[in-house]
Write a protein that holds these residues in place. Structure first.
Motif, mmCIF file in Angstrom:
data_model
loop_
_atom_site.group_PDB
_atom_site.id
_atom_site.type_symbol
_atom_site.label_atom_id
_atom_site.label_comp_id
_atom_site.label_asym_id
_atom_site.label_seq_id
_atom_site.Cartn_x
_atom_site.Cartn_y
_atom_site.Cartn_z
ATOM 1 N N SER A 26 0.249 10.528 16.711
ATOM 2 C CA SER A 26 -1.032 9.823 16.540
ATOM 3 C C SER A 26 -1.706 10.209 15.236
ATOM 4 N N ALA A 27 -1.665 11.487 14.889
ATOM 5 C CA ALA A 27 -2.278 11.937 13.638
ATOM 6 C C ALA A 27 -1.581 11.302 12.434
ATOM 7 N N ILE A 28 -0.260 11.204 12.489
ATOM 8 C CA ILE A 28 0.489 10.577 11.403
ATOM 9 C C ILE A 28 0.126 9.090 11.312
ATOM 10 N N MET A 29 0.086 8.411 12.448
ATOM 11 C CA MET A 29 -0.262 6.981 12.443
ATOM 12 C C MET A 29 -1.669 6.761 11.887
ATOM 13 N N GLU A 30 -2.618 7.590 12.289
ATOM 14 C CA GLU A 30 -3.986 7.456 11.779
ATOM 15 C C GLU A 30 -4.008 7.585 10.264
ATOM 16 N N GLU A 31 -3.289 8.571 9.736
ATOM 17 C CA GLU A 31 -3.258 8.775 8.283
ATOM 18 C C GLU A 31 -2.597 7.588 7.584
ATOM 19 N N MET A 32 -1.492 7.093 8.128
ATOM 20 C CA MET A 32 -0.833 5.944 7.496
ATOM 21 C C MET A 32 -1.742 4.716 7.501
ATOM 22 N N LEU A 33 -2.465 4.503 8.590
ATOM 23 C CA LEU A 33 -3.386 3.357 8.641
ATOM 24 C C LEU A 33 -4.544 3.544 7.669
ATOM 25 N N ASN A 34 -5.024 4.772 7.507
ATOM 26 C CA ASN A 34 -6.086 5.035 6.529
ATOM 27 C C ASN A 34 -5.609 4.753 5.113
ATOM 28 N N ILE A 35 -4.400 5.202 4.790
ATOM 29 C CA ILE A 35 -3.838 4.924 3.465
ATOM 30 C C ILE A 35 -3.679 3.419 3.279
ATOM 31 N N ALA A 36 -3.176 2.747 4.310
ATOM 32 C CA ALA A 36 -2.979 1.295 4.232
ATOM 33 C C ALA A 36 -4.289 0.574 3.929
ATOM 34 N N LYS A 37 -5.356 0.979 4.587
ATOM 35 C CA LYS A 37 -6.669 0.353 4.339
ATOM 36 C C LYS A 37 -7.089 0.545 2.883
ATOM 37 N N LYS A 38 -6.887 1.747 2.364
ATOM 38 C CA LYS A 38 -7.243 2.023 0.965
ATOM 39 C C LYS A 38 -6.418 1.182 0.003
ATOM 40 N N LYS A 39 -5.215 0.799 0.415
ATOM 41 C CA LYS A 39 -4.316 -0.004 -0.424
ATOM 42 C C LYS A 39 -4.504 -1.506 -0.171
ATOM 43 N N GLU B 220 12.558 7.883 -2.320
ATOM 44 C CA GLU B 220 11.356 7.275 -1.752
ATOM 45 C C GLU B 220 10.088 7.912 -2.308
ATOM 46 N N ILE B 221 10.072 9.250 -2.360
ATOM 47 C CA ILE B 221 8.820 9.915 -2.739
ATOM 48 C C ILE B 221 8.654 10.115 -4.243
ATOM 49 N N THR B 222 9.740 9.942 -5.014
ATOM 50 C CA THR B 222 9.612 10.142 -6.461
ATOM 51 C C THR B 222 9.729 8.851 -7.270
ATOM 52 N N LYS B 223 10.412 7.840 -6.740
ATOM 53 C CA LYS B 223 10.678 6.641 -7.545
ATOM 54 C C LYS B 223 10.078 5.349 -6.965
ATOM 55 N N ASN B 224 9.970 5.257 -5.659
ATOM 56 C CA ASN B 224 9.526 4.011 -5.035
ATOM 57 C C ASN B 224 8.002 3.925 -5.063
ATOM 58 N N LYS B 225 7.490 3.109 -5.955
ATOM 59 C CA LYS B 225 6.041 2.984 -6.115
ATOM 60 C C LYS B 225 5.374 2.267 -4.942
ATOM 61 N N CYS B 226 6.145 1.614 -4.100
ATOM 62 C CA CYS B 226 5.616 0.943 -2.906
ATOM 63 C C CYS B 226 5.500 1.897 -1.714
ATOM 64 N N ALA B 227 6.144 3.066 -1.811
ATOM 65 C CA ALA B 227 6.274 3.973 -0.668
ATOM 66 C C ALA B 227 5.129 4.978 -0.599
ATOM 67 N N HIS B 228 4.711 5.261 0.627
ATOM 68 C CA HIS B 228 3.669 6.252 0.908
ATOM 69 C C HIS B 228 4.130 7.067 2.113
ATOM 70 N N TYR B 229 4.272 8.387 1.920
ATOM 71 C CA TYR B 229 4.764 9.254 2.983
ATOM 72 C C TYR B 229 3.812 10.413 3.210
ATOM 73 N N ALA B 230 3.723 10.825 4.465
ATOM 74 C CA ALA B 230 2.870 11.946 4.848
ATOM 75 C C ALA B 230 3.641 12.853 5.796
ATOM 76 N N VAL B 231 3.254 14.109 5.816
ATOM 77 C CA VAL B 231 3.806 15.055 6.778
ATOM 78 C C VAL B 231 2.664 15.594 7.633
#
Length: 148
Positions: free
Chosen positions: A85-98, A36-47
């Motif tokens: 909540s912090a993870i969801m906020e970051e994922m939504l921020n990334i989504a907006k940028k994409k 997911e994190i090295t090959k899937n160009k559609c994937a975005h992951y955060a910790v």
């Protein structure tokens, strides 16, 4: 506690796997996460980290202008501290940028805490996948957020 959310790195995988095994009855494999994190160009992951310790993670795929949340998990010792909540906020921020305009996910019918988190961020139940989960054939609730 200060929660820091950042992009996942390969050296986070062992901590992510520990959380994955604690949170899911059918956990993803280490190889699946690495792909997911090295090959899937559609994937975005955060910790999420607290005091430099990975305590949660989340990921989603971008397909054209839609996002599909693949997973989100918080270490049981760090729940109800705002990590999810912090993870969801970051994922939504990334989504907006994409340029994502809507997002979807599936959640266990019995996972009321996760459903509450998603509702907090504007996701609404719109359907059901009967027998979706392999381990016990539990239904999944399909949720969408249309105004990313």
């Amino acid at each position: 506690m200060n929660v820091v959310v950042r992009e996942i790195r390969k050296n986070d995988i062992d901590e992510v796997m520990e959380i994955e095994r604690m949170c899911f009855s059918v956990p993803w494999s280490k190889e699946a996460f690495l792909l997911e994190i090295t090959k899937n160009k559609c994937a975005h992951y955060a910790v999420a980290e607290i005091d430099n310790r990975v305590v949660g993670y989340g990921g989603f795929w971008v397909v054209v202008d839609e996002g599909h949340i693949t997973n989100i998990a918080v270490h049981p010792d760090f729940r109800f501290l705002g990590v999810g909540s912090a993870i969801m906020e970051e994922m939504l921020n990334i989504a907006k940028k994409k340029a994502v305009t809507s997002m979807t996910l599936e959640v266990r019918e019995s996972n009321i805490a996760a459903q509450a988190l998603y509702k907090k961020f504007g996701f609404r139940p719109v359907g059901r996948r009967r027998g979706y989960y392999q381990d016990n054939k539990e239904d999944a609730i399909i949720m969408w957020k249309y105004d990313v």
